[in-house]
Structure formats: C-alpha cells, structure tokens
Design a protein around this motif. Sequence first.
Motif, PDB file in Angstrom:
ATOM      1  N   ARG A 134       0.864  -1.191   0.000  1.00  0.00           N
ATOM      2  CA  ARG A 134       0.000   0.000   0.000  1.00  0.00           C
ATOM      3  C   ARG A 134       0.895   1.234   0.000  1.00  0.00           C
ATOM      4  N   SER A 175      -3.059   0.410  -3.737  1.00  0.00           N
ATOM      5  CA  SER A 175      -2.532  -0.863  -3.250  1.00  0.00           C
ATOM      6  C   SER A 175      -2.472  -1.862  -4.391  1.00  0.00           C
ATOM      7  N   ALA A 208       2.023  -0.824  -7.983  1.00  0.00           N
ATOM      8  CA  ALA A 208       1.414   0.256  -7.198  1.00  0.00           C
ATOM      9  C   ALA A 208       1.966   1.619  -7.607  1.00  0.00           C
TER      10      ALA A 208
END
Length: 233
Positions: A131, A142, A156
């Motif tokens: 995340r 995430s 991400a």
Amino acid sequence: MDNQTQTVYLETRSAAGGDEAALWASDLLRMYTRFANRKGWKVIAVDDTIIKIVGPGVFNQLKNESGVHRVQRVPETERRGRIHTSTASVVVLPEITSREINIRPEEIEFEAFRAGGHGGQNVNKVSTAVRLKHKPTGIVVSARTERFQEQNREIALDLLRAKLWERAEAEKERTMAGYRSVVGRGMRAEKIRTYNFPQDRVTDHRIGKSWGNLEDIMEGNLDKIISATQSIN
C-alpha cells in the motif's frame, strides 16, 4: 496507433445505491475482464476493484468507457421485486512513465501487508501486498496479486502515477477553458450508459443508441458498443 501495445488501468468505483452499487461495480469489472480476455489481451488483477490490461490499442478502445454507468434491476436482496437504480463509475487510465510524472521517494509512505484470499501460500503467509500513500495529495493505492512484494510495489507505483495524471487532467479541465482530456468528457462525472435489465436493454446516452441481449453484453461481448462509441471526442 491502434495496433500499438498499450497498457491501461481500469477501475470500477461504486457510487449511489449502497450494497447494490458495490455489486454493480463488481459486475462491471467482471464484464470488462471478460471482454479483455475475449480480445486476447493480458489481464492482471491489481486489487479488488482494479485491473491492468495490456494489448494492442487497449487505451484507444477503452478510453470512452470512463464515466458513470447506471443499472436498473431487481437486486437479489430485494424481496418485493422492486426495481432499484444504482450507479458505479468506471475510470480508464493510461500507463504513465516516470519521465512524465516523477514521484520522489520521500513523497511516499510505504506499507506492506498480507494479501489474503486466493494466490497460494506465499501470497497469504508473507507480507507481499503493498500500500502506497502519496503524501502531497493523500492518494492511496494498493497492489496485492503478485507473488513478490517488489512486483506489487512496481505495479502500485505505476498505478499511483496514473492517478496523479488523472488528477492533473481533471484540474486542467476545471481551470482551462475548452480543455478536453483524452480520458473523455467529464471523466467520472458524466452518466454515459444505462443498463436496464427488466427491458433487456443497454443505452449509451452520448450517442443515443440502444442494444438488446443485455446478458450477452455482461458476459463481455462489448465489441458493437465499443465500435459505436469510438467516434466520441
């Protein structure tokens, strides 16, 4: 250009309608996943609401899917058979390179966690999911489906760049007279399509055209709709 390999992130976000809207967002994600599979494109599930799609001309074909998708149907939880109206927004973002948007390491808050769900023992027992929070904007992304943390971190970061680009495009549309984003008019705000299950019909409001056999469309047979909306913008 249409044959050039492109990468997009497609996200479905539930809007008005509570639990039914969340189900609708999930149904839309499944529809686009099936469409991409039928086209032979590579599909990677990034998170519960986001897929990464790679293939020839992907962005050119999917960019006009961004907007609000409305559904009219009787929810499975509805005992009295009443038709409910719910909405979900679809956002299609192109992959943005680090040359276009550079994110400095100090701008990121990093967290690793266990993915859970499907994916094998390594995914579930080790903190492979990632995340990221972009401190200047508060945007959080995430990624959890890859087996290794570094792979999820790269995905991400790519997704974060795409969201920062989306934010910049929205700001340009808001402040620059006549500016039209390549993501389509209104980006998320415009109601572009209604899926009416009782009448077995889907209508695209931008071109004023309807199609029947809604169940077939929900199974990913979107070619006729995608083709008809290519002239938008």
